[in-house]
Motif scaffolding. Structure first.
Motif, PDB file in Angstrom:
ATOM      1  N   THR A  12       0.862  -1.189   0.000  1.00  0.00           N
ATOM      2  CA  THR A  12       0.000   0.000   0.000  1.00  0.00           C
ATOM      3  C   THR A  12       0.890   1.228   0.000  1.00  0.00           C
ATOM      4  O   THR A  12       1.739   1.379   0.887  1.00  0.00           O
ATOM      5  CB  THR A  12      -0.912   0.017   1.242  1.00  0.00           C
ATOM      6  OG1 THR A  12      -1.698  -1.175   1.259  1.00  0.00           O
ATOM      7  CG2 THR A  12      -1.820   1.236   1.232  1.00  0.00           C
ATOM      8  N   TRP A  13       0.737   2.095  -0.991  1.00  0.00           N
ATOM      9  CA  TRP A  13       1.567   3.291  -1.069  1.00  0.00           C
ATOM     10  C   TRP A  13       1.324   4.166   0.160  1.00  0.00           C
ATOM     11  O   TRP A  13       0.188   4.442   0.536  1.00  0.00           O
ATOM     12  CB  TRP A  13       1.249   4.066  -2.337  1.00  0.00           C
ATOM     13  CG  TRP A  13       2.118   5.260  -2.608  1.00  0.00           C
ATOM     14  CD1 TRP A  13       1.704   6.548  -2.800  1.00  0.00           C
ATOM     15  CD2 TRP A  13       3.548   5.286  -2.740  1.00  0.00           C
ATOM     16  NE1 TRP A  13       2.777   7.370  -3.046  1.00  0.00           N
ATOM     17  CE2 TRP A  13       3.929   6.625  -3.015  1.00  0.00           C
ATOM     18  CE3 TRP A  13       4.539   4.310  -2.655  1.00  0.00           C
ATOM     19  CZ2 TRP A  13       5.249   7.013  -3.195  1.00  0.00           C
ATOM     20  CZ3 TRP A  13       5.864   4.687  -2.840  1.00  0.00           C
ATOM     21  CH2 TRP A  13       6.207   6.019  -3.107  1.00  0.00           C
ATOM     22  N   GLY A  14       2.401   4.572   0.785  1.00  0.00           N
ATOM     23  CA  GLY A  14       2.315   5.332   2.019  1.00  0.00           C
ATOM     24  C   GLY A  14       2.502   4.491   3.257  1.00  0.00           C
ATOM     25  O   GLY A  14       2.629   5.028   4.362  1.00  0.00           O
ATOM     26  N   ASP A  15       2.561   3.168   3.084  1.00  0.00           N
ATOM     27  CA  ASP A  15       2.779   2.246   4.198  1.00  0.00           C
ATOM     28  C   ASP A  15       3.939   1.323   3.822  1.00  0.00           C
ATOM     29  O   ASP A  15       3.811   0.485   2.930  1.00  0.00           O
ATOM     30  CB  ASP A  15       1.509   1.435   4.456  1.00  0.00           C
ATOM     31  CG  ASP A  15       1.663   0.418   5.582  1.00  0.00           C
ATOM     32  OD1 ASP A  15       2.776   0.292   6.140  1.00  0.00           O
ATOM     33  OD2 ASP A  15       0.670  -0.267   5.898  1.00  0.00           O
ATOM     34  N   LEU A  16       5.070   1.473   4.499  1.00  0.00           N
ATOM     35  CA  LEU A  16       6.281   0.725   4.140  1.00  0.00           C
ATOM     36  C   LEU A  16       6.459  -0.546   4.965  1.00  0.00           C
ATOM     37  O   LEU A  16       7.536  -1.135   4.973  1.00  0.00           O
ATOM     38  CB  LEU A  16       7.515   1.624   4.296  1.00  0.00           C
ATOM     39  CG  LEU A  16       7.488   2.921   3.475  1.00  0.00           C
ATOM     40  CD1 LEU A  16       8.753   3.739   3.740  1.00  0.00           C
ATOM     41  CD2 LEU A  16       7.335   2.629   1.988  1.00  0.00           C
ATOM     42  N   SER A  17       5.409  -0.981   5.626  1.00  0.00           N
ATOM     43  CA  SER A  17       5.518  -2.158   6.487  1.00  0.00           C
ATOM     44  C   SER A  17       5.565  -3.460   5.697  1.00  0.00           C
ATOM     45  O   SER A  17       6.053  -4.477   6.213  1.00  0.00           O
ATOM     46  CB  SER A  17       4.354  -2.209   7.475  1.00  0.00           C
ATOM     47  OG  SER A  17       3.112  -2.335   6.797  1.00  0.00           O
ATOM     48  N   ALA A  18       5.091  -3.441   4.459  1.00  0.00           N
ATOM     49  CA  ALA A  18       5.075  -4.663   3.647  1.00  0.00           C
ATOM     50  C   ALA A  18       5.198  -4.287   2.180  1.00  0.00           C
ATOM     51  O   ALA A  18       4.792  -3.194   1.768  1.00  0.00           O
ATOM     52  CB  ALA A  18       3.796  -5.453   3.878  1.00  0.00           C
ATOM     53  N   GLY A  19       5.770  -5.206   1.401  1.00  0.00           N
ATOM     54  CA  GLY A  19       5.924  -4.947  -0.023  1.00  0.00           C
ATOM     55  C   GLY A  19       6.937  -5.885  -0.636  1.00  0.00           C
ATOM     56  O   GLY A  19       7.356  -6.865  -0.015  1.00  0.00           O
ATOM     57  N   THR A  20       7.354  -5.553  -1.847  1.00  0.00           N
ATOM     58  CA  THR A  20       8.266  -6.406  -2.612  1.00  0.00           C
ATOM     59  C   THR A  20       9.539  -5.639  -2.935  1.00  0.00           C
ATOM     60  O   THR A  20       9.487  -4.513  -3.446  1.00  0.00           O
ATOM     61  CB  THR A  20       7.602  -6.849  -3.932  1.00  0.00           C
ATOM     62  OG1 THR A  20       6.390  -7.544  -3.632  1.00  0.00           O
ATOM     63  CG2 THR A  20       8.522  -7.757  -4.732  1.00  0.00           C
ATOM     64  N   LEU A  21      10.698  -6.246  -2.614  1.00  0.00           N
ATOM     65  CA  LEU A  21      11.992  -5.676  -2.962  1.00  0.00           C
ATOM     66  C   LEU A  21      12.426  -6.239  -4.299  1.00  0.00           C
ATOM     67  O   LEU A  21      12.435  -7.461  -4.505  1.00  0.00           O
ATOM     68  CB  LEU A  21      13.031  -5.998  -1.890  1.00  0.00           C
ATOM     69  CG  LEU A  21      14.425  -5.396  -2.110  1.00  0.00           C
ATOM     70  CD1 LEU A  21      14.387  -3.876  -1.975  1.00  0.00           C
ATOM     71  CD2 LEU A  21      15.436  -5.996  -1.126  1.00  0.00           C
ATOM     72  N   GLU A  22      12.791  -5.341  -5.231  1.00  0.00           N
ATOM     73  CA  GLU A  22      13.218  -5.745  -6.567  1.00  0.00           C
ATOM     74  C   GLU A  22      14.600  -5.181  -6.862  1.00  0.00           C
ATOM     75  O   GLU A  22      15.000  -4.162  -6.290  1.00  0.00           O
ATOM     76  CB  GLU A  22      12.221  -5.249  -7.623  1.00  0.00           C
ATOM     77  CG  GLU A  22      10.817  -5.806  -7.443  1.00  0.00           C
ATOM     78  CD  GLU A  22       9.822  -5.186  -8.390  1.00  0.00           C
ATOM     79  OE1 GLU A  22       8.939  -5.903  -8.885  1.00  0.00           O
ATOM     80  OE2 GLU A  22       9.919  -3.951  -8.633  1.00  0.00           O
ATOM     81  N   VAL A  23      15.308  -5.836  -7.771  1.00  0.00           N
ATOM     82  CA  VAL A  23      16.642  -5.402  -8.158  1.00  0.00           C
ATOM     83  C   VAL A  23      16.666  -5.143  -9.657  1.00  0.00           C
ATOM     84  O   VAL A  23      15.985  -5.842 -10.433  1.00  0.00           O
ATOM     85  CB  VAL A  23      17.706  -6.441  -7.747  1.00  0.00           C
ATOM     86  CG1 VAL A  23      17.528  -7.757  -8.498  1.00  0.00           C
ATOM     87  CG2 VAL A  23      19.121  -5.912  -7.932  1.00  0.00           C
ATOM     88  N   LEU A  24      17.423  -4.129 -10.085  1.00  0.00           N
ATOM     89  CA  LEU A  24      17.541  -3.806 -11.508  1.00  0.00           C
ATOM     90  C   LEU A  24      18.373  -4.867 -12.203  1.00  0.00           C
ATOM     91  O   LEU A  24      19.456  -5.241 -11.730  1.00  0.00           O
ATOM     92  CB  LEU A  24      18.158  -2.429 -11.672  1.00  0.00           C
ATOM     93  CG  LEU A  24      18.263  -1.888 -13.096  1.00  0.00           C
ATOM     94  CD1 LEU A  24      17.920  -0.401 -13.125  1.00  0.00           C
ATOM     95  CD2 LEU A  24      19.669  -2.087 -13.650  1.00  0.00           C
ATOM     96  N   VAL A  25      17.874  -5.346 -13.334  1.00  0.00           N
ATOM     97  CA  VAL A  25      18.528  -6.385 -14.127  1.00  0.00           C
ATOM     98  C   VAL A  25      18.885  -5.801 -15.484  1.00  0.00           C
ATOM     99  O   VAL A  25      18.045  -5.184 -16.144  1.00  0.00           O
ATOM    100  CB  VAL A  25      17.610  -7.611 -14.297  1.00  0.00           C
ATOM    101  CG1 VAL A  25      18.246  -8.658 -15.195  1.00  0.00           C
ATOM    102  CG2 VAL A  25      17.273  -8.215 -12.941  1.00  0.00           C
ATOM    103  N   ALA A  26      20.147  -5.968 -15.880  1.00  0.00           N
ATOM    104  CA  ALA A  26      20.605  -5.399 -17.140  1.00  0.00           C
ATOM    105  C   ALA A  26      21.880  -6.087 -17.578  1.00  0.00           C
ATOM    106  O   ALA A  26      22.459  -6.902 -16.853  1.00  0.00           O
ATOM    107  CB  ALA A  26      20.850  -3.899 -16.987  1.00  0.00           C
ATOM    108  N   GLY A  27      22.335  -5.744 -18.751  1.00  0.00           N
ATOM    109  CA  GLY A  27      23.613  -6.251 -19.234  1.00  0.00           C
ATOM    110  C   GLY A  27      24.759  -5.456 -18.636  1.00  0.00           C
ATOM    111  O   GLY A  27      24.608  -4.744 -17.647  1.00  0.00           O
ATOM    112  N   THR A  28      25.913  -5.552 -19.261  1.00  0.00           N
ATOM    113  CA  THR A  28      27.104  -4.869 -18.750  1.00  0.00           C
ATOM    114  C   THR A  28      27.286  -3.481 -19.340  1.00  0.00           C
ATOM    115  O   THR A  28      28.159  -2.735 -18.900  1.00  0.00           O
ATOM    116  CB  THR A  28      28.364  -5.700 -19.047  1.00  0.00           C
ATOM    117  OG1 THR A  28      28.452  -5.902 -20.471  1.00  0.00           O
ATOM    118  CG2 THR A  28      28.303  -7.051 -18.346  1.00  0.00           C
ATOM    119  N   ALA A  29      26.496  -3.119 -20.328  1.00  0.00           N
ATOM    120  CA  ALA A  29      26.626  -1.806 -20.967  1.00  0.00           C
ATOM    121  C   ALA A  29      26.174  -0.699 -20.020  1.00  0.00           C
ATOM    122  O   ALA A  29      25.543  -0.948 -18.992  1.00  0.00           O
ATOM    123  CB  ALA A  29      25.819  -1.766 -22.254  1.00  0.00           C
TER     124      ALA A  29
END
Length: 385
Positions: free
Chosen positions: A204-221
């Motif tokens: 829920t936006w505005g509530d940081l108690s729960a959610g999903t952590l994501e990481v940026l995925v890319a090549g080497t460029a």
């Protein structure tokens, strides 16, 4: 930013790379910023506080580590680091982290409408090496621990609510955070030589108690499209930066700033300012000292970053020439200020007052070179809007 068109691959001598079957094509990306004459002109002689500023700007010292702030009974913390400003009626508040371990935490200073200090107090205690952080749209301060498996703490700049540890935002060597209200995510940097760039999606936006952590995925460029992948175990029992195959690694993530569908973040290990274009889901280089084509690179020791309403980025140096440099919307990089006589320090916590007329920042170790010698400043002047 209004960016010049340039074939990035030619500038960096790179070749196309494959990203999950998607070709990193040599599409048009803007060239990294180059030295030039800035909007405020040359720096003048050092003032009484040892700060060199353009004509029309003045500085004052607000606080020194271990000393009582004028007009208050509050003793300023050691090693002042990341900071932000908050509107407070006709006045405002500046918050500042303390990058010491143990005991870190964060403090706040209140100002009247005229800029007079009216109070100071603790907003976070008993944490570790609180480096940078970020302001949320709901006016809290995210204070980040720059230690192995560190936490993010959500704090109240007014000091009336207790700080809350936000475990769902992951355990890693946190540096800075920046909120994107359009996509309703928080971007996060990681201060490791092979760190990652993350985003946290609250349930829920505005509530940081729960959610999903994501990481940026890319090549080497250094430019092209990117994707995001969920971090399987945000608790960091296994280092978060190593959990996702294809996660892009960055050399020492530092400052992070969001505006207008763009998140800028810095990497100190290679003196770069990166630009994540959130609407297009691409990255590119806004600045790289090794790609300066003439003269000496004006910005090294790339660290904390903030922005002004004019679209200018203000990038602080850790070492370098002890400068805060500007990167303008037309890709000019130039010094805005320099602190003399403090080469063993770093500049931290740049943040503008709500009306944009005052810039706050600290020299973390001041003239002594020690965490107990920190100095926090205010610069006033004709900042463009």
């Amino acid at each position: 930013m209004e960016r010049r068109t340039f074939l990035r691959a030619a500038a960096i001598g790179g070749s196309s790379a494959v990203l999950g079957g998607t070709l990193w094509r040599g599409a048009a990306y803007a060239a990294p910023a180059q030295p030039g004459t800035g909007p405020y002109g040359a720096l003048g002689a050092a003032d009484a506080n040892g700060i060199r500023l353009p004509t029309g700007f003045t500085s004052r010292i607000l606080a020194r580590s271990g000393q009582t702030l004028s007009g208050t009974s509050y003793t300023w913390h050691n090693a002042p680091d990341g900071g932000a400003c908050y509107a407070d009626g006709t006045g405002w508040i500046y918050v500042s982290n303390s990058e010491i371990n143990p005991s870190g935490g964060a403090s706040a200073v209140k100002f009247s409408a005229t800029g007079a200090i009216t109070g100071a107090y603790r907003i976070l205690s008993s944490t570790r090496q609180n480096c940078a952080g970020g302001k949320t749209p709901w006016n809290t301060w995210l204070s980040c621990e720059e230690v192995d498996r560190g936490y993010v703490y959500e704090t109240d700049p007014w000091g009336t609510q207790s700080a809350i540890r936000r475990d769902a935002m992951g355990r890693f060597k946190h540096e800075a955070a920046a909120a994107d209200p359009v996509r309703q995510v928080i971007y996060l940097t990681e201060d490791e030589t092979n760190g990652c760039f993350y985003r946290f999606r609250p349930t829920t936006w505005g509530d940081l108690s729960a959610g999903t952590l994501e990481v940026l995925v890319a090549g080497t460029a250094t430019s092209g499209p990117v994707t995001w992948s969920r971090v399987p175990d945000p608790t960091g029992a296994s280092a978060t930066r190593n959990q996702v195959s294809g996660a892009k690694h960055f050399n020492g993530g530092e400052g992070c700033y969001y505006a207008n569908d763009t998140c800028w973040f810095t990497t100190k290990g290679d003196n770069r300012v990166w630009q994540y274009n959130a609407s297009a889901q691409t990255i590119e280089l806004a600045y790289d000292d090794s790609l300066v084509t003439s003269g000496t690179a004006p910005l090294t020791g790339v660290d904390n970053v903030t922005g002004s309403s004019s679209g200018d980025l203000f990038v602080a140096e850790d070492g370098g020439s002890m400068e805060i440099c500007l990167i303008t919307p037309d890709d000019i990089v130039t010094p805005f200020l320099r602190i003399d006589g403090q080469s063993a320090s770093e500049i931290t916590g740049p943040a503008f007052s709500p009306d944009g007329t005052r810039l706050y920042f600290s020299s973390q170790r001041g003239t002594s070179g020690s965490s107990s010698g920190g100095i926090t400043y205010e610069v006033r002047g004709p900042f463009r809007s």
